[in-house]
Design an enzyme around this catalytic site. Structure first.
Site, PDB file in Angstrom:
ATOM      1  N   GLY A   1       2.377  -3.713  -8.381  1.00  0.00           N
ATOM      2  CA  GLY A   1       1.931  -4.937  -8.724  1.00  0.00           C
ATOM      3  C   GLY A   1       1.913  -5.935  -7.505  1.00  0.00           C
ATOM      4  O   GLY A   1       1.916  -6.988  -7.919  1.00  0.00           O
ATOM      5  N   GLY A   2       2.078  -5.375  -6.455  1.00  0.00           N
ATOM      6  CA  GLY A   2       2.050  -6.328  -5.159  1.00  0.00           C
ATOM      7  C   GLY A   2       3.102  -7.106  -4.883  1.00  0.00           C
ATOM      8  O   GLY A   2       3.304  -7.915  -4.072  1.00  0.00           O
TER       9      GLY A   2
ATOM     10  N   LYS B   1      -5.123  -7.104  -7.461  1.00  0.00           N
ATOM     11  CA  LYS B   1      -6.577  -6.880  -7.827  1.00  0.00           C
ATOM     12  C   LYS B   1      -7.097  -7.907  -8.527  1.00  0.00           C
ATOM     13  O   LYS B   1      -6.421  -8.151  -9.784  1.00  0.00           O
ATOM     14  CB  LYS B   1      -6.921  -5.622  -8.426  1.00  0.00           C
ATOM     15  CG  LYS B   1      -6.429  -4.637  -7.114  1.00  0.00           C
ATOM     16  CD  LYS B   1      -6.240  -3.040  -7.983  1.00  0.00           C
ATOM     17  CE  LYS B   1      -5.613  -2.187  -7.055  1.00  0.00           C
ATOM     18  NZ  LYS B   1      -5.135  -0.807  -7.549  1.00  0.00           N
TER      19      LYS B   1
ATOM     20  N   LYS C   1       7.605   4.902  -2.335  1.00  0.00           N
ATOM     21  CA  LYS C   1       6.442   4.968  -1.276  1.00  0.00           C
ATOM     22  C   LYS C   1       7.155   5.587   0.001  1.00  0.00           C
ATOM     23  O   LYS C   1       6.201   6.374   0.827  1.00  0.00           O
ATOM     24  CB  LYS C   1       5.991   3.682  -1.079  1.00  0.00           C
ATOM     25  CG  LYS C   1       5.264   3.042  -2.123  1.00  0.00           C
ATOM     26  CD  LYS C   1       4.680   1.704  -1.978  1.00  0.00           C
ATOM     27  CE  LYS C   1       4.099   0.940  -3.242  1.00  0.00           C
ATOM     28  NZ  LYS C   1       3.692  -0.296  -3.132  1.00  0.00           N
TER      29      LYS C   1
ATOM     30  N   ILE D   1      -2.666  -4.508   8.478  1.00  0.00           N
ATOM     31  CA  ILE D   1      -4.212  -4.224   8.685  1.00  0.00           C
ATOM     32  C   ILE D   1      -4.715  -5.651   8.613  1.00  0.00           C
ATOM     33  O   ILE D   1      -4.777  -5.974   7.265  1.00  0.00           O
ATOM     34  CB  ILE D   1      -4.905  -3.325   8.303  1.00  0.00           C
ATOM     35  CG1 ILE D   1      -4.023  -1.817   8.119  1.00  0.00           C
ATOM     36  CG2 ILE D   1      -6.437  -2.952   8.666  1.00  0.00           C
ATOM     37  CD1 ILE D   1      -4.443  -1.036   9.297  1.00  0.00           C
TER      38      ILE D   1
ATOM     39  N   ARG E   1      -0.853   7.477 -13.193  1.00  0.00           N
ATOM     40  CA  ARG E   1      -1.077   6.957 -14.245  1.00  0.00           C
ATOM     41  C   ARG E   1      -2.431   6.497 -14.380  1.00  0.00           C
ATOM     42  O   ARG E   1      -3.073   6.635 -13.598  1.00  0.00           O
ATOM     43  CB  ARG E   1      -0.171   5.672 -14.620  1.00  0.00           C
ATOM     44  CG  ARG E   1      -0.339   4.662 -13.402  1.00  0.00           C
ATOM     45  CD  ARG E   1       0.222   3.351 -13.825  1.00  0.00           C
ATOM     46  NE  ARG E   1       0.618   2.636 -12.709  1.00  0.00           N
ATOM     47  CZ  ARG E   1      -0.369   1.622 -11.956  1.00  0.00           C
ATOM     48  NH1 ARG E   1      -1.515   1.354 -12.738  1.00  0.00           N
ATOM     49  NH2 ARG E   1      -0.233   1.206 -11.135  1.00  0.00           N
TER      50      ARG E   1
ATOM     51  N   GLU F   1       4.992  -1.219   7.768  1.00  0.00           N
ATOM     52  CA  GLU F   1       3.793  -0.604   7.976  1.00  0.00           C
ATOM     53  C   GLU F   1       3.109  -1.600   8.978  1.00  0.00           C
ATOM     54  O   GLU F   1       3.267  -2.811   8.921  1.00  0.00           O
ATOM     55  CB  GLU F   1       2.707  -0.527   6.892  1.00  0.00           C
ATOM     56  CG  GLU F   1       3.022   0.911   6.041  1.00  0.00           C
ATOM     57  CD  GLU F   1       2.262   0.896   5.032  1.00  0.00           C
ATOM     58  OE1 GLU F   1       1.367   0.147   4.476  1.00  0.00           O
ATOM     59  OE2 GLU F   1       2.304   2.183   4.401  1.00  0.00           O
ATOM     60  N   LYS F   2       2.207  -1.056   9.936  1.00  0.00           N
ATOM     61  CA  LYS F   2       1.293  -1.838  10.733  1.00  0.00           C
ATOM     62  C   LYS F   2       0.545  -2.621   9.961  1.00  0.00           C
ATOM     63  O   LYS F   2       0.018  -2.142   8.718  1.00  0.00           O
ATOM     64  CB  LYS F   2       0.503  -1.249  11.524  1.00  0.00           C
ATOM     65  CG  LYS F   2      -0.555  -1.711  12.311  1.00  0.00           C
ATOM     66  CD  LYS F   2      -0.093  -2.440  13.743  1.00  0.00           C
ATOM     67  CE  LYS F   2      -1.131  -3.343  14.186  1.00  0.00           C
ATOM     68  NZ  LYS F   2      -0.689  -4.456  15.066  1.00  0.00           N
TER      69      LYS F   2
HETATM   70  P1  ADP Z   1      -3.695  -1.155 -10.987  1.00  0.00           P
HETATM   71  O1  ADP Z   1      -3.736  -0.507  -9.910  1.00  0.00           O
HETATM   72  O2  ADP Z   1      -3.575  -0.114 -12.266  1.00  0.00           O
HETATM   73  O3  ADP Z   1      -4.294  -2.295 -11.255  1.00  0.00           O
HETATM   74  P2  ADP Z   1      -1.425  -2.786 -10.796  1.00  0.00           P
HETATM   75  O4  ADP Z   1      -0.533  -2.431  -9.557  1.00  0.00           O
HETATM   76  O5  ADP Z   1      -2.048  -3.925 -10.803  1.00  0.00           O
HETATM   77  O6  ADP Z   1      -2.178  -1.382 -11.069  1.00  0.00           O
HETATM   78  O7  ADP Z   1      -0.394  -2.441 -12.108  1.00  0.00           O
HETATM   79  C1  ADP Z   1      -0.705  -2.380 -13.190  1.00  0.00           C
HETATM   80  C2  ADP Z   1       0.365  -3.077 -14.266  1.00  0.00           C
HETATM   81  O8  ADP Z   1       1.423  -2.457 -13.971  1.00  0.00           O
HETATM   82  C3  ADP Z   1       0.595  -4.336 -13.968  1.00  0.00           C
HETATM   83  O9  ADP Z   1       0.679  -4.918 -15.294  1.00  0.00           O
HETATM   84  C4  ADP Z   1       1.691  -4.526 -13.232  1.00  0.00           C
HETATM   85  O10 ADP Z   1       2.435  -5.600 -13.372  1.00  0.00           O
HETATM   86  C5  ADP Z   1       2.341  -3.111 -13.614  1.00  0.00           C
HETATM   87  N1  ADP Z   1       3.360  -2.652 -12.816  1.00  0.00           N
HETATM   88  C6  ADP Z   1       2.863  -1.889 -11.515  1.00  0.00           C
HETATM   89  N2  ADP Z   1       3.940  -1.288 -10.815  1.00  0.00           N
HETATM   90  C7  ADP Z   1       4.666  -1.598 -11.521  1.00  0.00           C
HETATM   91  C8  ADP Z   1       6.313  -1.308 -11.503  1.00  0.00           C
HETATM   92  N3  ADP Z   1       6.710  -0.580 -10.306  1.00  0.00           N
HETATM   93  N4  ADP Z   1       7.342  -1.928 -12.330  1.00  0.00           N
HETATM   94  C9  ADP Z   1       6.728  -2.543 -13.131  1.00  0.00           C
HETATM   95  N5  ADP Z   1       5.588  -2.764 -13.511  1.00  0.00           N
HETATM   96  C10 ADP Z   1       4.585  -2.548 -12.695  1.00  0.00           C
HETATM   97  P1  ADP Z   2       1.346  -2.092  -4.651  1.00  0.00           P
HETATM   98  O1  ADP Z   2       2.158  -0.648  -5.090  1.00  0.00           O
HETATM   99  O2  ADP Z   2       2.022  -3.261  -5.081  1.00  0.00           O
HETATM  100  O3  ADP Z   2       0.130  -1.641  -5.486  1.00  0.00           O
HETATM  101  P2  ADP Z   2       0.339  -1.268  -2.469  1.00  0.00           P
HETATM  102  O4  ADP Z   2       0.852  -0.478  -1.174  1.00  0.00           O
HETATM  103  O5  ADP Z   2      -0.682  -0.488  -3.109  1.00  0.00           O
HETATM  104  O6  ADP Z   2       1.275  -1.667  -3.235  1.00  0.00           O
HETATM  105  O7  ADP Z   2      -0.498  -2.395  -1.644  1.00  0.00           O
HETATM  106  C1  ADP Z   2      -1.129  -3.293  -2.461  1.00  0.00           C
HETATM  107  C2  ADP Z   2      -2.016  -4.378  -1.463  1.00  0.00           C
HETATM  108  O8  ADP Z   2      -1.424  -4.824  -0.390  1.00  0.00           O
HETATM  109  C3  ADP Z   2      -3.079  -3.394  -1.088  1.00  0.00           C
HETATM  110  O9  ADP Z   2      -4.157  -3.217  -1.898  1.00  0.00           O
HETATM  111  C4  ADP Z   2      -3.531  -4.266   0.375  1.00  0.00           C
HETATM  112  O10 ADP Z   2      -4.284  -5.527  -0.015  1.00  0.00           O
HETATM  113  C5  ADP Z   2      -2.190  -4.737   0.541  1.00  0.00           C
HETATM  114  N1  ADP Z   2      -1.498  -3.974   1.716  1.00  0.00           N
HETATM  115  C6  ADP Z   2      -0.873  -2.883   1.648  1.00  0.00           C
HETATM  116  N2  ADP Z   2      -0.390  -2.225   2.647  1.00  0.00           N
HETATM  117  C7  ADP Z   2      -1.064  -2.786   3.669  1.00  0.00           C
HETATM  118  C8  ADP Z   2      -0.982  -2.599   5.150  1.00  0.00           C
HETATM  119  N3  ADP Z   2      -0.448  -1.706   5.812  1.00  0.00           N
HETATM  120  N4  ADP Z   2      -2.091  -3.518   5.821  1.00  0.00           N
HETATM  121  C9  ADP Z   2      -2.754  -4.389   5.172  1.00  0.00           C
HETATM  122  N5  ADP Z   2      -2.799  -4.501   3.758  1.00  0.00           N
HETATM  123  C10 ADP Z   2      -1.895  -3.691   3.083  1.00  0.00           C
HETATM  124 MG    MG Z   3      -1.199  -0.208  -5.168  1.00  0.00          MG
END
Ligand code: ADP
Ligand code: ADP
Ligand code: MG
Length: 469
Positions: free
Chosen positions: A172-173, A245, A125, A211, A301, A208-209
Site C-alpha cells: 500500500g505504498g 495507484k 520483498k 528511478i 492475490r 534500491e536505486k
Molecule cells: P493493488 O496493487 O491491488 O492496487 P495496493 O497496494 O493498492 O494493491 O493494496 C490493495 C489493498 O491492500 C489496499 O487496501 C491496501 O491498503 C492493502 N494492503 C496492501 N498491502 C498491505 C499489507 N501488507 N498490509 C495491509 N494492507 C495492505
Molecule cells: P508496495 O508494496 O507498497 O506496492 P512497491 O515496491 O510495489 O511497494 O512500490 C510501490 C511504488 O513505489 C511503485 O509503484 C513505484 O511508483 C514506487 N517505487 C518502488 N520502488 C521504486 C524504485 N526503485 N524506483 C522508483 N520508484 C519506485
Molecule cells: Mg506494489
C-alpha cells in the site's frame, strides 16, 4: 508415464473474508459459478451491500480491522459455523498472510489463493527480489537488509543518489522514503524503519536505486494445479500519489510488443519458480529514460485494478481463481489471450483532494451512477451508505472499455461527469482534471507526475476560478 493425482474440491459455499467493493465482486463471481456466498461482516458493515447480497451473513466483531477482518480465528469460526467449504480473502487484510492459509487448511477449508509457501516466498520483498534474481528476472540495483543508516549510506555511495529505502514487509505504498541528500540518510532510515514497524510489525528495510522518471507496469498471471501458467498482459499504473495507484490502464500506452512479451515471460518464470497457483501480479518499474525495466514485487492475490484486465481479455479473473482453487485446469491457454481495445480504471476514494487527500468518512446523501455500454462500476455504495472511518477509503471503481485509448478517455470523462456523489468529498473531480490534462492524454505520465506537476497546476486553476466567481 506417471500421472499426478490432483485433488479436486467441490466448493458449494464460500466465505467472503473481506468487505467493500471486493466483497461484492466475489459474491458476483460465486453467483456466476452457482456457489453460495456467505458474507463475514464487522459491526459497521451489518447493512453493507455484501451483507444484503450474500446468501448468509456472519458477524465477526467490531469495526477496527484488528478486531474483525484481521482475525483469522473469527473468520475460520464464521466459515465453519455457516457450513462453508472455502474462503476467498480478496485483497488487503488476510489475503497475503501464510498463517491464515495454513489455518484454513487445518480446518479443511479451501483457501482461494496460492500456497502458504508461495505467499511466504513473495511476502518479504528482500527475499522476493532475491528469488527474482535467481529466476533470471532483472531487479533494480538494490541492497540486502539494511542493519543501520550507515549501511544505507554505503549503498548510496555504491549506486549513487537518489536511493529509496523500502520496508521489506511493505504494501500500500507505506514504509518508503526517498533519499536525495546524504544528510537525510539517518532521518529517512529511521522514518522508514519506524513506519515499517508500526504498519507491518516488521522493521526490516532495504534500499534500491531510486528511478526518477519511472513508470509502473505490472503483469497479471494465472496458474493452475496442472502446471499451466498464462499471463494476461499488462496494466500501467503510473498515475500515482505517494506510491499509491489512482488510475490504471490496460494495455500500457508506453510499451512495445517486445517488452510485453519479455515482461510476461519473466513474470511466468518467477511464478513457476515458486510453483505458483491462482491469480498473481508481478510488478515492474520501467525507467522512462533508458527503457530498462526491473522487478519490484509480486502480489500473491487479486488486485484492486483487476477489472481492466478482465475488460481487455474477457476473462473473469475472480471466477477463474475459484475454479483453480477447486483443482480445475485454467479455462484458457496463452494463445487464447488477446488484448482487445483499451480499458481505464479510476479509483474513487472518499478523500478530499483539496485538503491533501485527507479521508472523508461520512454518509452518502446522493448517489447517482450512469449506465452505458462499455462502462462498469464496481462499488458497494449507494444513497444512504455510511463510510466508516476504519477502512480503506475506496468507494467505487469506475472502469471503461473502448476501441482505443482516446475513446476510453472520452468515455471515462462522460462517466465521471454523470456520476453524482454528495454528502462527502471524493476524488471524482480530481480524476476528471487528470484525464483532461494534455500530459495524461499524450501518455507522458510518470509516477511522480501527479505530485510534482499536476497537483500544483490544478490547485492554481481552482484558486483562479474561485477568485473570478
Ligand atoms: P493493488 O496493487 O491491488 O492496487 P495496493 O497496494 O493498492 O494493491 O493494496 C490493495 C489493498 O491492500 C489496499 O487496501 C491496501 O491498503 C492493502 N494492503 C496492501 N498491502 C498491505 C499489507 N501488507 N498490509 C495491509 N494492507 C495492505
Ligand atoms: P508496495 O508494496 O507498497 O506496492 P512497491 O515496491 O510495489 O511497494 O512500490 C510501490 C511504488 O513505489 C511503485 O509503484 C513505484 O511508483 C514506487 N517505487 C518502488 N520502488 C521504486 C524504485 N526503485 N524506483 C522508483 N520508484 C519506485
Ligand atoms: Mg506494489
Amino acid at each position: 508415464m506417471s500421472t499426478v493425482a490432483i485433488a479436486t474440491h467441490d466448493i458449494r459455499r464460500l466465505l467472503v473474508a473481506n468487505r467493500g467493493e471486493i466483497a461484492v465482486r466475489i459474491i458476483r463471481a460465486c453467483r456466476a459459478l452457482g456457489i453460495e456466498a456467505i458474507a463475514a461482516v464487522s459491526e459497521p458493515d451489518r447493512e453493507s451491500a455484501a451483507a444484503r447480497m450474500a446468501d448468509g451473513v456472519v458477524h465477526i466483531g467490531p469495526g477496527p480491522a484488528a478486531e474483525s477482518y484481521l482475525r483469522a480465528d473469527k473468520l475460520i469460526a464464521a466459515a465453519l459455523e455457516s457450513g462453508c467449504d472455502a474462503v476467498h480473502p480478496g485483497y488487503g487484510f488476510l489475503s497475503e498472510r501464510a498463517h491464515f492459509v495454513r489455518a484454513c487448511r487445518a480446518a479443511n477449508l479451501v483457501f482461494v489463493g496460492p500456497s502458504p509457501e508461495a505467499i511466504e516466498a513473495m511476502g518479504e520483498k528482500i527475499t522476493a527480489v532475491q528469488l527474482a534474481e535467481k529466476a533470471g528476472v532483472p531487479r533494480v540495483p538494490g541492497s540486502a537488509e539494511l542493519e543501520n543508516a550507515e549501511a544505507a549510506r554505503e549503498f548510496a555511495g555504491k549506486v549513487g543518489l537518489p536511493i529509496l529505502i523500502k520496508a521489506s514487509a511493505g504494501g500500500g505504498g507505506r514504509g518508503m522514503r526517498v533519499v536525495r541528500d546524504l544528510a537525510q540518510v539517518e532521518a529517512s532510515f529511521e522514518a522508514a524503519t519506524s513506519e515499517a514497524k508500526s504498519a507491518f510489525g516488521d522493521a526490516a528495510v532495504y534500499a534500491e536505486k531510486y528511478i526518477e522518471r519511472a513508470r509502473h507496469i505490472e503483469i497479471q498471471i494465472m496458474a493452475d494445479a496442472h502446471g499451466n501458467f498464462v499471463h494476461l498482459g499488462e496494466r500501467e499504473c503510473s498515475t500515482q500519489r505517494r506510491y499509491q495507484k489512482l488510475i490504471e490502464e490496460a494495455p500500457s500506452p508506453s510499451i512495445t510488443e517486445d517488452v510485453r512479451h519479455r515482461m510476461g515471460s519473466y513474470a511466468l518464470e518467477l511464478a513457476r519458480s515458486v510453483s505458483y497457483q491462482g491469480a498473481g501480479t508481478v510488478e515492474f518499474v520501467m525507467d522512462e529514460d533508458t527503457g530498462a525495466f526491473y522487478f519490484l514485487e509480486m502480489n500473491t492475490r487479486i488486485q484492486v485494478e483487476h477489472p481492466i484486465t478482465e475488460m481487455v481479455t474477457g476473462v473473469d479473473l475472480v471466477a477463474e481463481q475459484i475454479r483453480v482453487a477447486c483443482g480445475l485446469p485454467l479455462s484458457f491457454s496463452q494463445s487464447d489471450i488477446e488484448l482487445k481495445g483499451h480499458a481505464i480504471e479510476c479509483r474513487i476514494n472518499a478523500e478530499n483532494p483539496l485538503k491533501g487527500f485527507v479521508p472523508s468518512p461520512g454518509v452518502i446523501s446522493v448517489w447517482e451512477q450512469p449506465e452505458f455500454e462499455g462502462l462498469r462500476i464496481d462499488t458497494h455504495c449507494s444513497a444512504g451508505s455510511k463510510i466508516p472511518p476504519f477502512y480503506d477509503s475506496l468507494i467505487a471503481k469506475v472502469i471503461v472499455h473502448d476501441l482505443d485509448r482516446s475513446l476510453a478517455i472520452e468515455k471515462m470523462l462522460r462517466a465521471l461527469s454523470q456520476l453524482k456523489i454528495e454528502g462527502l468529498a471524493t476524488t471524482a473531480d480530481f480524476h476528471q482534471a487528470v484525464l483532461s490534462h494534455d500530459d495524461f492524454r499524450s501518455a507522458r505520465v510518470t509516477t511522480r507526475w501527479v505530485e510534482d506537476a499536476f497537483i500544483s497546476q490544478w490547485n492554481a486553476a481552482r484558486k483562479k476560478k474561485d477568485a473570478t466567481q
